[in-house]
Write a protein that holds these residues in place. Sequence first.
Motif, PDB file in Angstrom:
ATOM      1  N   HIS A  25     -13.867   8.372   9.215  1.00 36.42           N
ATOM      2  CA  HIS A  25     -14.650   8.940   7.932  1.00 36.42           C
ATOM      3  C   HIS A  25     -16.013   8.903   8.011  1.00 36.42           C
ATOM      4  O   HIS A  25     -16.671   9.942   7.477  1.00 36.42           O
ATOM      5  CB  HIS A  25     -14.048   8.339   6.766  1.00 36.42           C
ATOM      6  N   GLU A  43     -15.304   8.878  -2.519  1.00 38.11           N
ATOM      7  CA  GLU A  43     -13.791   8.781  -2.724  1.00 38.11           C
ATOM      8  C   GLU A  43     -13.045   8.702  -1.869  1.00 38.11           C
ATOM      9  O   GLU A  43     -12.009   8.303  -1.756  1.00 38.11           O
ATOM     10  CB  GLU A  43     -13.442   9.534  -4.087  1.00 38.11           C
ATOM     11  N   TYR A  44     -13.269   9.602  -0.536  1.00 38.06           N
ATOM     12  CA  TYR A  44     -12.391   9.893   0.385  1.00 38.06           C
ATOM     13  C   TYR A  44     -12.365   8.405   1.320  1.00 38.06           C
ATOM     14  O   TYR A  44     -11.284   8.196   2.014  1.00 38.06           O
ATOM     15  CB  TYR A  44     -12.699  11.142   1.498  1.00 38.06           C
ATOM     16  N   ARG A  85       0.988  -1.264   0.068  1.00 34.84           N
ATOM     17  CA  ARG A  85       0.046  -0.019  -0.013  1.00 34.84           C
ATOM     18  C   ARG A  85       0.757   1.227   0.029  1.00 34.84           C
ATOM     19  O   ARG A  85       0.453   2.288  -0.697  1.00 34.84           O
ATOM     20  CB  ARG A  85      -0.934   0.158   1.269  1.00 34.84           C
ATOM     21  N   SER A  87     -15.168  14.959  -3.826  1.00 38.33           N
ATOM     22  CA  SER A  87     -15.907  13.732  -3.112  1.00 38.33           C
ATOM     23  C   SER A  87     -14.628  13.076  -2.427  1.00 38.33           C
ATOM     24  O   SER A  87     -14.686  12.111  -1.700  1.00 38.33           O
ATOM     25  CB  SER A  87     -16.652  13.110  -3.803  1.00 38.33           C
ATOM     26  N   SER A  88     -13.473  13.485  -3.205  1.00 38.05           N
ATOM     27  CA  SER A  88     -12.113  12.762  -2.608  1.00 38.05           C
ATOM     28  C   SER A  88     -11.551  13.309  -1.352  1.00 38.05           C
ATOM     29  O   SER A  88     -10.662  12.535  -0.866  1.00 38.05           O
ATOM     30  CB  SER A  88     -11.113  12.569  -3.506  1.00 38.05           C
ATOM     31  N   ASN A 107     -12.451  14.286   2.446  1.00 35.06           N
ATOM     32  CA  ASN A 107     -13.231  14.303   3.827  1.00 35.06           C
ATOM     33  C   ASN A 107     -13.665  15.728   4.267  1.00 35.06           C
ATOM     34  O   ASN A 107     -12.969  16.315   4.654  1.00 35.06           O
ATOM     35  CB  ASN A 107     -12.841  13.432   4.949  1.00 35.06           C
ATOM     36  N   ARG A 119     -10.915   2.203  11.412  1.00 37.41           N
ATOM     37  CA  ARG A 119     -10.169   3.663  11.272  1.00 37.41           C
ATOM     38  C   ARG A 119     -11.161   4.345  10.247  1.00 37.41           C
ATOM     39  O   ARG A 119     -11.475   5.461  10.771  1.00 37.41           O
ATOM     40  CB  ARG A 119      -8.815   3.542  10.911  1.00 37.41           C
ATOM     41  N   LEU A 158     -12.433   5.418  -0.264  1.00 37.99           N
ATOM     42  CA  LEU A 158     -11.743   4.770  -1.028  1.00 37.99           C
ATOM     43  C   LEU A 158     -10.219   5.127  -1.084  1.00 37.99           C
ATOM     44  O   LEU A 158      -9.029   4.467  -0.820  1.00 37.99           O
ATOM     45  CB  LEU A 158     -12.004   4.816  -2.568  1.00 37.99           C
ATOM     46  N   ALA A 159     -10.026   6.575  -0.846  1.00 41.02           N
ATOM     47  CA  ALA A 159      -8.469   6.991  -0.452  1.00 41.02           C
ATOM     48  C   ALA A 159      -7.905   6.465   0.537  1.00 41.02           C
ATOM     49  O   ALA A 159      -6.850   6.158   0.816  1.00 41.02           O
ATOM     50  CB  ALA A 159      -8.731   8.530  -0.580  1.00 41.02           C
ATOM     51  N   ALA A 160      -8.921   6.557   1.665  1.00 44.27           N
ATOM     52  CA  ALA A 160      -8.275   5.974   3.019  1.00 44.27           C
ATOM     53  C   ALA A 160      -7.879   4.287   2.881  1.00 44.27           C
ATOM     54  O   ALA A 160      -7.131   4.053   3.469  1.00 44.27           O
ATOM     55  CB  ALA A 160      -9.411   5.986   4.210  1.00 44.27           C
ATOM     56  N   LYS A 161      -8.894   3.733   2.124  1.00 46.98           N
ATOM     57  CA  LYS A 161      -8.574   2.268   1.996  1.00 46.98           C
ATOM     58  C   LYS A 161      -7.137   2.279   1.012  1.00 46.98           C
ATOM     59  O   LYS A 161      -6.403   1.238   1.531  1.00 46.98           O
ATOM     60  CB  LYS A 161      -9.591   1.682   1.033  1.00 46.98           C
ATOM     61  N   VAL A 162      -6.958   3.051   0.190  1.00 49.35           N
ATOM     62  CA  VAL A 162      -5.851   3.045  -0.521  1.00 49.35           C
ATOM     63  C   VAL A 162      -4.625   3.154   0.197  1.00 49.35           C
ATOM     64  O   VAL A 162      -3.477   2.733   0.160  1.00 49.35           O
ATOM     65  CB  VAL A 162      -5.596   4.001  -1.652  1.00 49.35           C
ATOM     66  N   SER A 163      -4.685   4.123   1.122  1.00 48.36           N
ATOM     67  CA  SER A 163      -3.839   4.472   2.169  1.00 48.36           C
ATOM     68  C   SER A 163      -3.455   3.497   2.985  1.00 48.36           C
ATOM     69  O   SER A 163      -2.432   3.412   3.894  1.00 48.36           O
ATOM     70  CB  SER A 163      -4.193   5.855   3.022  1.00 48.36           C
ATOM     71  N   GLY A 164      -4.303   2.392   3.245  1.00 52.89           N
ATOM     72  CA  GLY A 164      -3.862   1.109   3.967  1.00 52.89           C
ATOM     73  C   GLY A 164      -5.013   1.239   5.169  1.00 52.89           C
ATOM     74  O   GLY A 164      -4.460   0.488   6.063  1.00 52.89           O
ATOM     75  N   ALA A 165      -5.892   2.078   5.289  1.00 55.90           N
ATOM     76  CA  ALA A 165      -6.568   2.321   6.631  1.00 55.90           C
ATOM     77  C   ALA A 165      -7.579   0.983   7.154  1.00 55.90           C
ATOM     78  O   ALA A 165      -7.882   0.481   6.097  1.00 55.90           O
ATOM     79  CB  ALA A 165      -7.326   3.488   6.625  1.00 55.90           C
ATOM     80  N   PHE A 220      -7.529  10.868  -7.288  1.00 60.06           N
ATOM     81  CA  PHE A 220      -8.939  10.366  -7.559  1.00 60.06           C
ATOM     82  C   PHE A 220      -9.497  11.427  -8.638  1.00 60.06           C
ATOM     83  O   PHE A 220      -9.150  12.561  -8.447  1.00 60.06           O
ATOM     84  CB  PHE A 220      -9.799  10.306  -6.499  1.00 60.06           C
TER      85      PHE A 220
END
Lengths: 326, 360
Positions: free
Chosen positions: B270, B251-252, A94, A106-107, A109, B265, B254-261, A101
């Motif tokens: 979120h 998408e945030y 990771r 929406s990307s 928070n 968490r 998804l972004a957290a998932k991509v970060s490895g969260a 995105f």
Amino acid sequence: MDNNYKPNPENLVEVNDLKMYFPIKTGLLSTTPLKAVDGVSFAIKPGETLGLVGESGCGKTTVGRALIRLYKPTDGDVFFDGKRVDDRSIGALRKDMQMVFQDPYSSLNPRMTVEDIIGEPLDVHKLYSSRADRREKILHLMELVGLNAEHATRYAHEFSGGQRQRIGIARALATNPRFIVCDEAVSALDVSIQAQVINMFEDLQQKLGVAYLFIAHDLLVVHHISKRIAVMYLGKMVETADADELNENPMHPYTTSLLSAVPYPDPIVAKSSKRIILEGDVPSPLRMPSGCPFRTRCKYATEQCAAEMPKLTDRGNGHMVACWNK
Amino acid sequence: MAKEAADVNKMPKKNPLSLQIDLQKFEKATDEEKTQAEVMSESTSFFRDGMRKLRRNPLAVFSIIVLIAIILMITVVPAVVPYSYSDIITVNGKRDKSATNMAPFTYSKMEQKYIDEGGKVFPHIMGTDELGRDYFVRVAYGTRISLLVGVFASVIVLIIGVLYGSIAGYFGGKVDLIMMRIVDIIYSLPDLLMIILLSVVLNEVLKFDGNGILARLGTNMISLFIVFGLLYWVGMARLVRGQILTIKQNEYVLAAKVSGARSSRIIRRHILPNCISVIIISAALQIPSAIFTESFLSFISLGVKAPMPSLGSLASAARSGITTYTYKLVFPAVMIGLITLAFNLLGDGLRDAFDPKLRR
């Protein structure tokens, strides 16, 4: 999945025959697979950019998301740095694979400050020794993408689209990745802002040596940033070549029609160039035509096209085309 | 062209025949002026921004004031007024049997005599009821019970609904399917019938001895709470599930998932912060509905156990003498109206101030 497939050690990212099907309910109990991505292969070398183009719904985003394992691919192999990417190895990878995105609204928070948004990957991977160290790293990242330090305590809704995209890029850079998937990262921005952000992507590549998979539907943008370009149609790759080669010598009929739609700022050139307008609509991915998916709109289509899907074959200098007639 | 490019700080000369603006009338912005344009307004957190909007909403502010006044009344009145909600008025240690059904601010014969003799009698602000109990204290106690029921019931709904809804929404798929079908089944049960049946059954099963708050409220109230816990959370669960389903698509996440969260968490940082406002708003709107249900049940004498008053039972008791002693119906009815109106307006104000869909 092909357990015997050996990735080329020169490539940072290698994708072999990636398939991503989504089950769609078509009846009370029956499901039909929606073939969003159907057998896509490509490779990206360290510090290189691959542009991925295609119209809406052709599976570009799905390729990016399956590659980074936001989706679990139905079939196919993804390798990063020679290691197979699967559920077990992804945790450690990771840090090296990030994503920017499409939608800058929406990307991010809305309840988090810029500092916390950029700091999230740092928090997750515990990449700092103290609060001061975290703060310093975040400010460094903000400087890297051209944001002022005083923006750190602000919330995402206080920024414009371009600035938001910069925040998203800073977040992607936080873990010092070697590979970033840019999923339509500039499509939602104004043309002038697009140029700024694209130049920033290039600067960052030179400074940090990251490789990009640059997904977009604007051929001009992709041509500007990419070393190689891959063209997708209905979940399949129809042509890949070096950026200049593809621009000057497109072979697949779909690519030529895409290129003919690129607007030129020079009215004389624009007048003389002829637009190739494709007939018909994109077929539904639920009812894919047999053989080559493009044959329903292709003026060169023959019986062979309906019978069998052409393979990507090298036509010299790494220019790969999947077409029977060209 | 090349000359102008060489000296960028000099404005180009205007052709006298040109219709363009004379650029020499303009000055180049200095660096200081350029940075001034970049200065943004003061940063506001989501919560502070919402509170500011809430303060600007006159109806919401008014209902907050009304609610604070009511809460002050129900805490102060029983301590200050020297009468109890359950005892007949006594004058100088003797029961005053003549002090029944008095109008507001009047005194009975015994009290008048006592005042004439120099004694002090606290005025009956809302008069007395048919048994000679001070009505003001009873209304204050009734409001206390009604508010307690409302808040307690909505807390039960909040806890069960949020837990159930977030599990169904976050995990999705088959878990979601099964959990939501259970909700659909519960939704289709007639709630009032359930309360009536449960209170009949619980009356037999539950026995509360002594003077605890549960014993004083009576089994009807307990069954009301149980029914709220069993039935009324489904609305909240659906709402929370829907919220989480939409937030999950952002998408945030998804972004957290991509970060490895990890999931925990992602939910904590979120998903919950982004649906908490909707949850709070709906909990605030749940309170008046619970109060109304309680009043209704007390009205059909399924509410609190006598002599404990509630606004509904007071209104019900006042029904018999409605033509002669109208004020006895007016006071509890006005209280019910004030409370439900204030909570509804406050809920609306909260929604206007905090709902992310109405922002931007």
